[in-house]
Design a protein around this motif. Structure first.
Motif, PDB file in Angstrom:
ATOM      1  N   THR A  88       0.833  -1.194   0.000  1.00  0.00           N
ATOM      2  CA  THR A  88       0.000   0.000   0.000  1.00  0.00           C
ATOM      3  C   THR A  88       0.870   1.247   0.000  1.00  0.00           C
ATOM      4  O   THR A  88       2.001   1.230   0.482  1.00  0.00           O
ATOM      5  N   LYS A  90       0.410   5.349   1.032  1.00  0.00           N
ATOM      6  CA  LYS A  90      -0.443   6.362   1.649  1.00  0.00           C
ATOM      7  C   LYS A  90      -0.322   7.656   0.845  1.00  0.00           C
ATOM      8  O   LYS A  90       0.764   8.204   0.692  1.00  0.00           O
ATOM      9  N   LYS A 100      -5.077   5.031   1.823  1.00  0.00           N
ATOM     10  CA  LYS A 100      -4.061   4.016   1.529  1.00  0.00           C
ATOM     11  C   LYS A 100      -4.463   3.294   0.255  1.00  0.00           C
ATOM     12  O   LYS A 100      -5.469   2.589   0.217  1.00  0.00           O
ATOM     13  N   PRO A 102      -4.071   0.517  -2.579  1.00  0.00           N
ATOM     14  CA  PRO A 102      -3.478  -0.800  -2.823  1.00  0.00           C
ATOM     15  C   PRO A 102      -2.592  -0.740  -4.081  1.00  0.00           C
ATOM     16  O   PRO A 102      -3.062  -0.329  -5.150  1.00  0.00           O
TER      17      PRO A 102
END
Length: 161
Positions: A88, A90, A100, A102
């Motif tokens: 992930t 941020k 976040k 993926p």
């Protein structure tokens, strides 16, 4: 002093009117342990992001009317360029909103760090300097609230925690 100069001067001095973004201003900071020639951080200006391979995505968003064309660097291309491997990322906006993302989304779909909409550089007033764009029109399964929450506008920072 003329009647219109005083209010304009006040607005400029109080920060209400933002000047156009300088070409050499940093618009994105990327942080990740071990990335960026082991510096752990890399900053980008608009010109530096423009120098990376560009992609265009034409899509709707929940915050705009109709389809628009967005241009910028794909998230996975930027991560690969910096040698970042993560599950992930941020993404943080100017107003401290964050999500976040993926990394699998960025590998599966053309998730864009858009710097332009319809050929015009994004500004703070229209979701810039960077608007994270998911291709909602090309992949209808993405057009849902979960994905909408990942489309961070006014993005200024990406980091691996």
């Amino acid at each position: 002093m003329s009647r219109w100069i005083r209010p304009l001067l006040f607005a400029l001095l109080s920060g209400l009117v933002l000047p156009a973004q300088a070409a050499d201003s940093i618009i994105l900071t990327v942080k990740a342990a071990g990335c960026c020639a082991n510096k752990g951080e890399q900053t980008f200006t608009l010109a530096q992001l423009d120098a990376l391979p560009q992609t265009t995505v034409t899509t709707i968003t929940p915050w705009t009317n109709g389809k628009h064309s967005y241009q910028g660097v794909r998230l996975n291309v930027l991560l690969d360029q910096l040698g970042i491997t993560a599950n992930t990322i941020k993404a943080t906006a100017l107003n401290a909103y964050w999500a976040k993302l993926p990394v699998d989304d960025a590998r599966k779909y053309p998730v864009l760090l858009a710097t332009r909409q319809d050929g015009q550089v994004l500004t703070r007033r229209n979701k810039g300097p960077i608007f994270i764009i998911y291709p909602l029109s090309d992949y209808p399964e993405l057009d849902q609230e979960r994905t909408h929450s990942l489309m961070v506008w006014q993005t200024i920072r990406l980091e691996v925690e």
